[in-house]
Design a protein around this motif. Structure first.
Motif, PDB file in Angstrom:
ATOM      1  N   GLY A 265      19.659  20.907  -2.050  1.00 38.27           N
ATOM      2  CA  GLY A 265      20.560  20.438  -1.907  1.00 38.27           C
ATOM      3  C   GLY A 265      20.745  18.809  -1.170  1.00 38.27           C
ATOM      4  O   GLY A 265      20.289  18.277  -0.424  1.00 38.27           O
ATOM      5  N   GLY A 266      22.082  18.993  -1.208  1.00 45.63           N
ATOM      6  CA  GLY A 266      22.688  18.128   0.175  1.00 45.63           C
ATOM      7  C   GLY A 266      21.931  16.516  -0.547  1.00 45.63           C
ATOM      8  O   GLY A 266      21.501  15.529  -1.400  1.00 45.63           O
ATOM      9  N   VAL A 267      21.589  16.248   0.948  1.00 48.46           N
ATOM     10  CA  VAL A 267      21.010  14.657   0.883  1.00 48.46           C
ATOM     11  C   VAL A 267      19.660  14.702  -0.242  1.00 48.46           C
ATOM     12  O   VAL A 267      18.909  13.809  -0.009  1.00 48.46           O
ATOM     13  CB  VAL A 267      21.232  14.056   2.557  1.00 48.46           C
ATOM     14  N   ASN A 268      19.199  15.498   0.343  1.00 48.85           N
ATOM     15  CA  ASN A 268      17.594  15.902  -0.057  1.00 48.85           C
ATOM     16  C   ASN A 268      17.995  15.863  -1.699  1.00 48.85           C
ATOM     17  O   ASN A 268      16.880  14.915  -2.507  1.00 48.85           O
ATOM     18  CB  ASN A 268      16.768  17.009  -0.218  1.00 48.85           C
TER      19      ASN A 268
ATOM     20  N   ASN B  82      13.236  20.476   3.411  1.00 49.62           N
ATOM     21  CA  ASN B  82      12.820  22.007   3.672  1.00 49.62           C
ATOM     22  C   ASN B  82      11.406  22.298   3.603  1.00 49.62           C
ATOM     23  O   ASN B  82      10.620  21.230   3.093  1.00 49.62           O
ATOM     24  CB  ASN B  82      13.862  22.588   2.363  1.00 49.62           C
TER      25      ASN B  82
ATOM     26  N   SER C 227      19.863  18.280   9.584  1.00 52.24           N
ATOM     27  CA  SER C 227      20.112  19.223  10.105  1.00 52.24           C
ATOM     28  C   SER C 227      21.374  19.665   9.881  1.00 52.24           C
ATOM     29  O   SER C 227      22.324  20.817   9.844  1.00 52.24           O
ATOM     30  CB  SER C 227      19.564  20.055  11.108  1.00 52.24           C
ATOM     31  N   THR C 228      22.969  19.076   9.731  1.00 53.90           N
ATOM     32  CA  THR C 228      24.110  18.938   9.873  1.00 53.90           C
ATOM     33  C   THR C 228      24.899  19.991   8.744  1.00 53.90           C
ATOM     34  O   THR C 228      25.740  19.957   8.651  1.00 53.90           O
ATOM     35  CB  THR C 228      24.506  18.114  10.583  1.00 53.90           C
ATOM     36  N   GLY C 229      24.423  19.982   7.325  1.00 51.88           N
ATOM     37  CA  GLY C 229      24.545  19.792   6.517  1.00 51.88           C
ATOM     38  C   GLY C 229      24.590  21.277   6.208  1.00 51.88           C
ATOM     39  O   GLY C 229      25.066  22.465   7.258  1.00 51.88           O
ATOM     40  N   ILE C 230      23.667  22.035   5.288  1.00 46.94           N
ATOM     41  CA  ILE C 230      23.374  22.996   5.050  1.00 46.94           C
ATOM     42  C   ILE C 230      22.330  23.802   5.983  1.00 46.94           C
ATOM     43  O   ILE C 230      22.750  25.099   6.449  1.00 46.94           O
ATOM     44  CB  ILE C 230      22.467  23.107   3.323  1.00 46.94           C
ATOM     45  N   PHE C 231      22.172  23.247   6.530  1.00 50.47           N
ATOM     46  CA  PHE C 231      21.384  23.855   8.283  1.00 50.47           C
ATOM     47  C   PHE C 231      22.114  24.882   9.295  1.00 50.47           C
ATOM     48  O   PHE C 231      21.775  24.815  10.870  1.00 50.47           O
ATOM     49  CB  PHE C 231      20.283  23.200   8.813  1.00 50.47           C
TER      50      PHE C 231
ATOM     51  N   CYS D 143      22.045  12.848   8.814  1.00 53.26           N
ATOM     52  CA  CYS D 143      22.723  13.461   9.918  1.00 53.26           C
ATOM     53  C   CYS D 143      21.420  14.719   9.282  1.00 53.26           C
ATOM     54  O   CYS D 143      22.130  15.689   9.311  1.00 53.26           O
ATOM     55  CB  CYS D 143      24.173  13.289   9.999  1.00 53.26           C
TER      56      CYS D 143
ATOM     57  N   HIS E 152      27.525   9.828   5.608  1.00 51.79           N
ATOM     58  CA  HIS E 152      27.835  10.447   4.755  1.00 51.79           C
ATOM     59  C   HIS E 152      29.543  10.993   4.972  1.00 51.79           C
ATOM     60  O   HIS E 152      30.255  10.909   3.389  1.00 51.79           O
ATOM     61  CB  HIS E 152      27.204  11.082   4.149  1.00 51.79           C
ATOM     62  N   GLU E 153      29.904  11.394   5.601  1.00 53.90           N
ATOM     63  CA  GLU E 153      31.411  11.491   5.660  1.00 53.90           C
ATOM     64  C   GLU E 153      31.957  10.634   6.989  1.00 53.90           C
ATOM     65  O   GLU E 153      31.380  10.745   8.517  1.00 53.90           O
ATOM     66  CB  GLU E 153      31.232  13.141   6.355  1.00 53.90           C
TER      67      GLU E 153
ATOM     68  N   ASP F  16      25.844   6.021   1.115  1.00 48.16           N
ATOM     69  CA  ASP F  16      24.811   6.836   0.034  1.00 48.16           C
ATOM     70  C   ASP F  16      23.833   6.137   0.691  1.00 48.16           C
ATOM     71  O   ASP F  16      23.768   4.947   0.747  1.00 48.16           O
ATOM     72  CB  ASP F  16      25.400   6.910  -1.431  1.00 48.16           C
ATOM     73  N   ILE F  17      22.989   6.931   1.180  1.00 51.55           N
ATOM     74  CA  ILE F  17      21.116   6.778   1.844  1.00 51.55           C
ATOM     75  C   ILE F  17      20.464   6.323   0.569  1.00 51.55           C
ATOM     76  O   ILE F  17      19.623   5.489   0.567  1.00 51.55           O
ATOM     77  CB  ILE F  17      20.609   7.499   3.005  1.00 51.55           C
TER      78      ILE F  17
END
Ligand code: AR6
Length: 203
Positions: A60-63, A53, A145-149, A143, A184-185, A39-40
């Motif tokens: 959501g996500g890391v934000n 964003n 942009s690799t989640g919700i984006f 990482c 995170h994964e 967890d960052i």
């Protein structure tokens, strides 16, 4: 006063490391680039990077995790920044995080166009520039942009590693920077490990 090498050693001064010019390209090989799974928001570093964003407001996500952990002071600080362009970066304090500062960057929403790769590389490059401008010497990236984006993970990881290595190559002689990729994964861990091995060798 004429001291021998032995006298200097007795005084706790050892110049034996200074025989060769310091070679910062070795810093990379020594592990100035690190990979962690976790967890960052829990990492203490000079700065962590937020995959934000364009509004810079909570999401959501890391934000979301970063806003939650840093506390309401971060929302206030982000509001006063009045947004951020895609590929650009802005800085705030870390507030309740162990990290001193947060660099907020906005990755591209993946569309499949050529512009995506350039914008994602800009996120890494501009975050590193901003860290250096603020005299920060360690930075942790998620990482972007690799989640919700929706950016494809292999391509994104390659851009992350290549861009940071290019940045180091352009700056290392005058600016040592410790770069950490926080994934995170587990599949991202394996992905980054393979790409780091390929690009940096057995670092
Ligand atoms: N620590 C480290 N990495 C994490 C954490 C964490 N606590 N939580 C998630 N990740 P995402 P994006 C990883 O969706 O794709 C937000 O709503 C996750 O596994 O957070 O750039 C913003 O407000 C993934 O690999 O960011 C934007 O609207 C990576 O973080 C939008 O999402 C990025 O996934 C940005 O989307």
């Amino acid at each position: 006063l004429d001291l021998s090498d032995e006298d200097l050693r007795e005084l706790g001064i050892d110049f034996s490391d200074l025989d060769d010019e310091e070679d910062f390209s070795d810093v990379t090989a020594d592990g100035a680039v690190d990979l962690v799974l976790g967890d960052i928001t829990e990492l203490s570093a000079d700065c962590i990077v937020n995959a934000a964003n364009n509004t810079l407001m909570d999401g959501g996500g890391v934000n979301g995790a970063i806003h939650q952990a840093a506390g309401p002071e971060l929302d206030e600080a982000c509001r006063s920044l009045r947004g951020c362009g895609t590929g650009k970066a802005k800085i705030t304090d870390g507030f309740r995080l162990p990290a001193k500062k947060i660099i907020h960057t906005v990755g591209p929403i993946y569309s499949g166009s050529e512009e995506d790769a350039k914008l994602l590389a800009d996120c890494y490059w501009n975050s590193l520039d901003l860290a250096a401008e603020n005299d920060l010497h360690s930075i942790v990236f998620p990482c972007i942009s690799t989640g919700i984006f929706g950016y494809p993970k292999d391509a994104a990881a390659r851009i992350a590693v290549e861009t940071t290595v290019d940045w180091m190559d352009s700056r290392v002689t005058d600016y040592p920077m410790k770069i950490v990729f926080c994934v995170h994964e587990e599949d991202d861990y394996d992905r980054y490990e393979a790409i780091l091995d390929e690009i940096l060798g057995d670092a």
